[in-house]
Design an enzyme around this catalytic site. Structure first.
Site: not given
Length: 353
Positions: A172, A198, A295, A298
């Site tokens: 994000t 992502h 967020m 990872d």
């Protein structure tokens, strides 16, 4: 606890009701109102002062991009865009993220329910994440995309020898952050750059193309089996894990792109941990690992693996993150060399190389 107040903006009455109903079904969210175009959205934001806005990209009159630009300049509020699954929709979404949108949800072009695309769960989660970014949104929204001075690309192709890797993971807030990092790297950088952002299928190619237009290094979406070259940046395709494979020919070792659709990790595919584990196993030389806004956690586990192979590590400082999740998890491992704000990351990368 106060509920998150959301303004839903879409030119379709059907979609407005569909999104509003789905958001209202969560006890932590209240739909404060709706709007049918960008101009009406600006009026409703002044009137309702919502915590989050969900907004369609394509609308008659004032479209979502024009409205978003005005919102970020006059009354910054977290915005989650709804984007069509088309190449035009993907490009518009990248523009929206560069303008300051926190995130986006892919909106199918033909549907009777958000659940068909799995977007129902996404939109609730992303609205909740977006609500938490309001405190830092103003300074982030004012950050301008960096445009480098024109410089020649010096990668010679098949003869280039690869001895260094830069591994970048983000989520994000990542597209805008990447526009602050990749264009500031010199075209003669003696390393290849592998990027995990992502993002769902269909959007990573547009991200790579937009980065390529403003960068001295060559930026492209990674393709299976291609040789990894210094001076090039490779973006993991949406819905594929990015890995590396070592190959030897005539006594020379090369590194190749490997893509697969093994199960998601941390709910993500691509996942940064997968790339880091692969690089730790397959690469034989110097690595720099960079974990930026996002967020979740990872990258934290994979960071330990590349660290065991003497990789140097950088995490984005909380002050410049849209979401301080992934960098925080990395810092908590105790294995990060530099914790720096976003504008200082390109210099830190070059220093460690």
């Amino acid at each position: 606890m106060a509920r998150i107040r959301v303004l839903v903006v879409d030119d379709s009455a059907f979609m407005r009701k569909l999104i509003a109903d789905r958001l209202s079904s969560d006890p932590g969210i209240e739909v404060a109102g709706t709007a049918s175009n960008g101009r009406e959205a600006l009026e409703r934001i002044e009137e309702l002062q919502p915590d989050v806005v969900t907004m369609d990209v394509t609308m008659p009159g004032m479209d979502g991009l024009t409205a978003l630009k005005t919102i970020m300049q006059t009354r910054p509020v977290p915005v989650v865009m709804l984007s069509n699954l088309t190449s035009e929709g993907a490009d518009a979404t990248m523009k929206a993220l560069e303008l300051g949108a926190v995130d986006f949800v892919a909106k199918p072009s033909a549907q009777i329910s958000l659940d068909i695309a799995g977007s129902s769960h996404d939109i609730v989660n992303k609205v909740k994440i977006a609500a938490g970014t309001r405190g830092s949104l103003k300074k982030i929204s004012l950050r301008k995309a960096y445009v480098p001075e024109p410089s020649p690309r010096t990668v010679s192709g098949l003869e280039a020898s690869l001895n260094k890797l830069v591994l970048i993971g983000t989520s994000t807030g990542g597209p805008k952050a990447l526009h602050q990092v990749i264009p500031k790297l010199p075209g003669h950088i003696n390393a290849a750059i592998l990027i995990v952002q992502h993002m769902p299928a269909g959007f990573t190619r547009s991200l790579a193309e937009r980065l390529d237009q403003v960068s001295a290094v060559k930026v492209k979406e990674a393709e299976p089996g291609e040789k990894i070259l210094p001076g090039c940046a490779y973006v993991a395709p949406g819905d594929y894990h990015l890995k590396v494979a070592a190959a030897a020919q005539w006594g020379k070792r090369d590194l190749l792109v490997k893509l697969d659709q093994s199960p998601p990790l941390h709910g993500c595919r691509p996942a940064f941990d997968v790339l880091l584990a692969s690089a730790a196993e397959q690469f034989w030389s110097h690595m720099v690992c960079v974990i930026m806004t996002g967020m979740g956690h990872d990258g934290a586990a994979g960071l330990l693996k590349v660290r065991a192979k003497k990789a140097r590590t950088i995490a984005e400082h909380q002050s410049s993150c849209v979401v301080y999740g992934m960098p925080k998890a990395a810092v908590e491992t105790g294995q990060v060399d530099f914790v720096v704000p976003l504008p200082e990351i390109p210099g830190a990368i070059m220093k460690l190389l």
